[in-house]
Design a protein around this motif. Structure first.
Motif, PDB file in Angstrom:
ATOM      1  N   TRP A  85      74.266 108.592 -12.973  1.00 14.10           N
ATOM      2  CA  TRP A  85      74.251 108.065 -14.335  1.00 14.10           C
ATOM      3  C   TRP A  85      75.543 107.292 -14.532  1.00 14.10           C
ATOM      4  CZ3 TRP A  85      71.939 111.926 -18.417  1.00 14.10           C
ATOM      5  CH2 TRP A  85      70.622 112.224 -18.052  1.00 14.10           C
ATOM      6  N   ARG A  86      75.409 105.977 -14.735  1.00  9.47           N
ATOM      7  CA  ARG A  86      76.571 105.096 -14.685  1.00  9.47           C
ATOM      8  C   ARG A  86      76.842 104.406 -16.026  1.00  9.47           C
ATOM      9  NH1 ARG A  86      79.525 106.038 -10.478  1.00  9.47           N
ATOM     10  NH2 ARG A  86      80.227 103.897 -10.443  1.00  9.47           N
ATOM     11  N   TYR A  87      78.112 104.394 -16.376  1.00  5.04           N
ATOM     12  CA  TYR A  87      78.590 103.571 -17.480  1.00  5.04           C
ATOM     13  C   TYR A  87      78.902 102.180 -16.916  1.00  5.04           C
ATOM     14  CZ  TYR A  87      79.598 108.178 -19.570  1.00  5.04           C
ATOM     15  OH  TYR A  87      79.519 109.454 -20.070  1.00  5.04           O
ATOM     16  N   ASN A  88      79.352 101.273 -17.768  1.00 11.05           N
ATOM     17  CA  ASN A  88      79.837  99.992 -17.276  1.00 11.05           C
ATOM     18  C   ASN A  88      80.951 100.254 -16.265  1.00 11.05           C
ATOM     19  OD1 ASN A  88      81.803  97.537 -17.361  1.00 11.05           O
ATOM     20  ND2 ASN A  88      79.906  96.785 -18.267  1.00 11.05           N
ATOM     21  N   LYS A  89      81.009  99.443 -15.206  1.00 13.57           N
ATOM     22  CA  LYS A  89      81.976  99.692 -14.126  1.00 13.57           C
ATOM     23  C   LYS A  89      83.426  99.550 -14.586  1.00 13.57           C
ATOM     24  CE  LYS A  89      82.151  94.993 -12.432  1.00 13.57           C
ATOM     25  NZ  LYS A  89      81.743  94.037 -11.463  1.00 13.57           N
ATOM     26  N   ASN A  90      83.655  98.866 -15.705  1.00 14.56           N
ATOM     27  CA  ASN A  90      85.007  98.719 -16.255  1.00 14.56           C
ATOM     28  C   ASN A  90      85.266  99.820 -17.274  1.00 14.56           C
ATOM     29  OD1 ASN A  90      85.751  96.124 -14.967  1.00 14.56           O
ATOM     30  ND2 ASN A  90      84.003  95.371 -16.145  1.00 14.56           N
ATOM     31  N   VAL A  91      86.256 100.647 -16.992  1.00 15.05           N
ATOM     32  CA  VAL A  91      86.607 101.760 -17.885  1.00 15.05           C
ATOM     33  C   VAL A  91      87.950 101.447 -18.532  1.00 15.05           C
ATOM     34  CG1 VAL A  91      87.268 104.199 -17.928  1.00 15.05           C
ATOM     35  CG2 VAL A  91      85.286 103.463 -16.604  1.00 15.05           C
ATOM     36  N   PHE A  92      87.980 101.512 -19.856  1.00 10.83           N
ATOM     37  CA  PHE A  92      89.226 101.235 -20.584  1.00 10.83           C
ATOM     38  C   PHE A  92      90.076 102.503 -20.628  1.00 10.83           C
ATOM     39  CE2 PHE A  92      86.201  98.106 -22.228  1.00 10.83           C
ATOM     40  CZ  PHE A  92      86.899  96.936 -21.927  1.00 10.83           C
ATOM     41  N   MET A  93      91.257 102.409 -20.059  1.00  9.77           N
ATOM     42  CA  MET A  93      92.156 103.571 -19.938  1.00  9.77           C
ATOM     43  C   MET A  93      93.416 103.297 -20.762  1.00  9.77           C
ATOM     44  SD  MET A  93      92.234 106.499 -17.918  1.00  9.77           S
ATOM     45  CE  MET A  93      91.240 106.112 -16.509  1.00  9.77           C
ATOM     46  N   LEU A  94      93.721 104.243 -21.657  1.00  3.39           N
ATOM     47  CA  LEU A  94      94.936 104.121 -22.458  1.00  3.39           C
ATOM     48  C   LEU A  94      96.053 104.911 -21.786  1.00  3.39           C
ATOM     49  CD1 LEU A  94      92.454 103.612 -24.436  1.00  3.39           C
ATOM     50  CD2 LEU A  94      94.086 104.061 -26.245  1.00  3.39           C
ATOM     51  N   PRO A  95      97.177 104.260 -21.490  1.00  7.14           N
ATOM     52  CA  PRO A  95      98.259 104.936 -20.779  1.00  7.14           C
ATOM     53  C   PRO A  95      99.044 105.874 -21.691  1.00  7.14           C
ATOM     54  CG  PRO A  95      98.946 102.723 -21.377  1.00  7.14           C
ATOM     55  CD  PRO A  95      97.506 102.865 -21.812  1.00  7.14           C
ATOM     56  N   PRO A  96      99.802 106.813 -21.107  1.00 12.82           N
ATOM     57  CA  PRO A  96     100.661 107.679 -21.923  1.00 12.82           C
ATOM     58  C   PRO A  96     101.635 106.822 -22.747  1.00 12.82           C
ATOM     59  CG  PRO A  96     100.599 108.422 -19.639  1.00 12.82           C
ATOM     60  CD  PRO A  96      99.925 107.093 -19.674  1.00 12.82           C
ATOM     61  N   TRP A  97     101.833 107.217 -23.984  1.00 17.57           N
ATOM     62  CA  TRP A  97     102.691 106.448 -24.901  1.00 17.57           C
ATOM     63  C   TRP A  97     103.457 107.465 -25.747  1.00 17.57           C
ATOM     64  CZ3 TRP A  97     100.401 102.001 -28.407  1.00 17.57           C
ATOM     65  CH2 TRP A  97     101.441 101.293 -29.015  1.00 17.57           C
ATOM     66  N   GLN A  98     104.655 107.783 -25.301  1.00 14.23           N
ATOM     67  CA  GLN A  98     105.407 108.891 -25.898  1.00 14.23           C
ATOM     68  C   GLN A  98     105.688 108.696 -27.390  1.00 14.23           C
ATOM     69  OE1 GLN A  98     108.609 110.294 -23.451  1.00 14.23           O
ATOM     70  NE2 GLN A  98     108.408 112.316 -24.317  1.00 14.23           N
ATOM     71  N   GLU A  99     105.877 107.446 -27.801  1.00 11.46           N
ATOM     72  CA  GLU A  99     106.213 107.169 -29.211  1.00 11.46           C
ATOM     73  C   GLU A  99     105.098 107.574 -30.176  1.00 11.46           C
ATOM     74  OE1 GLU A  99     108.983 105.144 -26.709  1.00 11.46           O
ATOM     75  OE2 GLU A  99     106.789 105.038 -26.680  1.00 11.46           O
ATOM     76  N   ILE A 100     103.857 107.575 -29.710  1.00 10.23           N
ATOM     77  CA  ILE A 100     102.756 107.940 -30.620  1.00 10.23           C
ATOM     78  C   ILE A 100     102.171 109.315 -30.302  1.00 10.23           C
ATOM     79  CG2 ILE A 100     102.155 105.511 -31.044  1.00 10.23           C
ATOM     80  CD1 ILE A 100      99.606 106.008 -29.278  1.00 10.23           C
ATOM     81  N   TYR A 101     102.691 109.972 -29.255  1.00  8.70           N
ATOM     82  CA  TYR A 101     102.105 111.250 -28.825  1.00  8.70           C
ATOM     83  C   TYR A 101     102.436 112.371 -29.797  1.00  8.70           C
ATOM     84  CZ  TYR A 101     100.663 115.225 -26.115  1.00  8.70           C
ATOM     85  OH  TYR A 101     100.028 116.364 -25.721  1.00  8.70           O
ATOM     86  N   GLU A 102     101.408 113.145 -30.172  1.00  8.63           N
ATOM     87  CA  GLU A 102     101.629 114.355 -30.975  1.00  8.63           C
ATOM     88  C   GLU A 102     100.527 115.364 -30.691  1.00  8.63           C
ATOM     89  OE1 GLU A 102      99.659 112.956 -35.195  1.00  8.63           O
ATOM     90  OE2 GLU A 102     101.771 112.507 -34.860  1.00  8.63           O
ATOM     91  N   THR A 103     100.824 116.628 -30.907  1.00 13.53           N
ATOM     92  CA  THR A 103      99.834 117.684 -30.712  1.00 13.53           C
ATOM     93  C   THR A 103      99.201 118.030 -32.061  1.00 13.53           C
ATOM     94  OG1 THR A 103     101.542 119.367 -30.958  1.00 13.53           O
ATOM     95  CG2 THR A 103     101.035 118.666 -28.717  1.00 13.53           C
ATOM     96  N   ASP A 104      98.069 118.754 -32.018  1.00 13.49           N
ATOM     97  CA  ASP A 104      97.415 119.241 -33.238  1.00 13.49           C
ATOM     98  C   ASP A 104      96.605 120.485 -32.888  1.00 13.49           C
ATOM     99  OD1 ASP A 104      94.968 118.373 -32.117  1.00 13.49           O
ATOM    100  OD2 ASP A 104      95.030 116.450 -33.150  1.00 13.49           O
ATOM    101  N   ASN A 105      95.713 120.914 -33.785  1.00 11.74           N
ATOM    102  CA  ASN A 105      94.956 122.152 -33.578  1.00 11.74           C
ATOM    103  C   ASN A 105      94.023 122.110 -32.377  1.00 11.74           C
ATOM    104  OD1 ASN A 105      96.071 123.531 -35.690  1.00 11.74           O
ATOM    105  ND2 ASN A 105      94.519 122.886 -37.164  1.00 11.74           N
ATOM    106  N   GLU A 106      93.550 120.907 -32.003  1.00 11.31           N
ATOM    107  CA  GLU A 106      92.654 120.796 -30.858  1.00 11.31           C
ATOM    108  C   GLU A 106      93.367 120.257 -29.617  1.00 11.31           C
ATOM    109  OE1 GLU A 106      91.299 118.719 -33.789  1.00 11.31           O
ATOM    110  OE2 GLU A 106      90.869 120.717 -34.556  1.00 11.31           O
ATOM    111  N   ARG A 107      94.537 119.672 -29.803  1.00 11.24           N
ATOM    112  CA  ARG A 107      95.275 119.072 -28.682  1.00 11.24           C
ATOM    113  C   ARG A 107      96.605 119.817 -28.535  1.00 11.24           C
ATOM    114  NH1 ARG A 107      96.761 114.095 -30.681  1.00 11.24           N
ATOM    115  NH2 ARG A 107      94.736 113.215 -30.206  1.00 11.24           N
TER     116      ARG A 107
END
Length: 195
Positions: free
Chosen positions: A119-141
């Motif tokens: 079962w295939r998605y489009n061959k191009n997958v959009f990946m967001l890199p780690p970005w410390q300035e916007i990173y935060e935790t919460d109840n699920e993360r």
């Protein structure tokens, strides 16, 4: 044997935790594109509400199995009912569960491998890199920064191992990220129709 399904209009947006995926998907939805919400986050909220055990900090294997099953069900439902002309954006794909299994050193079952290959998605997958300035935790993360970086690296490897091409998004505003994604898709559609 699992039948082959190829959906060139199914686009995965993924990466480690806390990199702006959901914000980007909300922007695409605001622009009237169909989005498929993240299964993991919904599952965690549901399990917390019901005092369930399928949580990454409670029972990792049960969490993995439920997340994979729901990801497959979601893919199948969208495959049956979606407009096949327009892009549909998934907040993570079922391959994210394969990656999660590797991260927690859990078995990747034969059905998981079969679905990932068939079962295939489009061959191009959009990946967001780690970005410390916007990173935060919460109840699920609850992952720390180091774990977020490792998840991104493993996610890239997992998708590449199954034949996908990683398109890493630049660290720019959400509006410009959405423009980048849509322009990339349009450019690739034009290329494929001119061949």
């Amino acid at each position: 044997m699992i039948e082959l399904k190829e959906n060139n209009n199914f686009y995965v947006i993924t990466g480690g935790p806390g990199v702006g995926k959901t914000t980007l998907l909300e922007e695409l939805k605001r622009r009237n594109y169909e989005i498929v919400p993240e299964i993991a986050r919904e599952l965690i909220k549901e399990q917390q509400k019901d005092n369930g055990k399928a949580l990454p900090w409670e029972n990792k294997n049960l969490y993995k199995e439920m997340m994979f099953d729901r990801s497959i069900s979601s893919f199948e439902e969208i495959d049956k009912n979606a407009n096949k002309e327009n892009p549909i954006f998934f907040d993570r794909g079922f391959l994210d569960t394969v990656c999660y299994a590797e991260l927690i050193e859990s078995e990747i079952s034969e059905p998981m491998k079969s679905y990932a290959e068939s079962w295939r998605y489009n061959k191009n997958v959009f990946m967001l890199p780690p970005w410390q300035e916007i990173y935060e935790t919460d109840n699920e993360r609850k992952q720390d920064w180091k774990e977020a970086v490792l998840t991104f690296e493993r996610m890239s490897e997992t998708y590449k191992n199954y034949g996908y091409r990683i398109i890493e998004l630049p660290k720019i505003s959400v509006s410009k990220r959405a423009d980048f994604v849509l322009e990339f898709i349009e450019l690739n559609r034009k290329k494929s129709t001119t061949r």
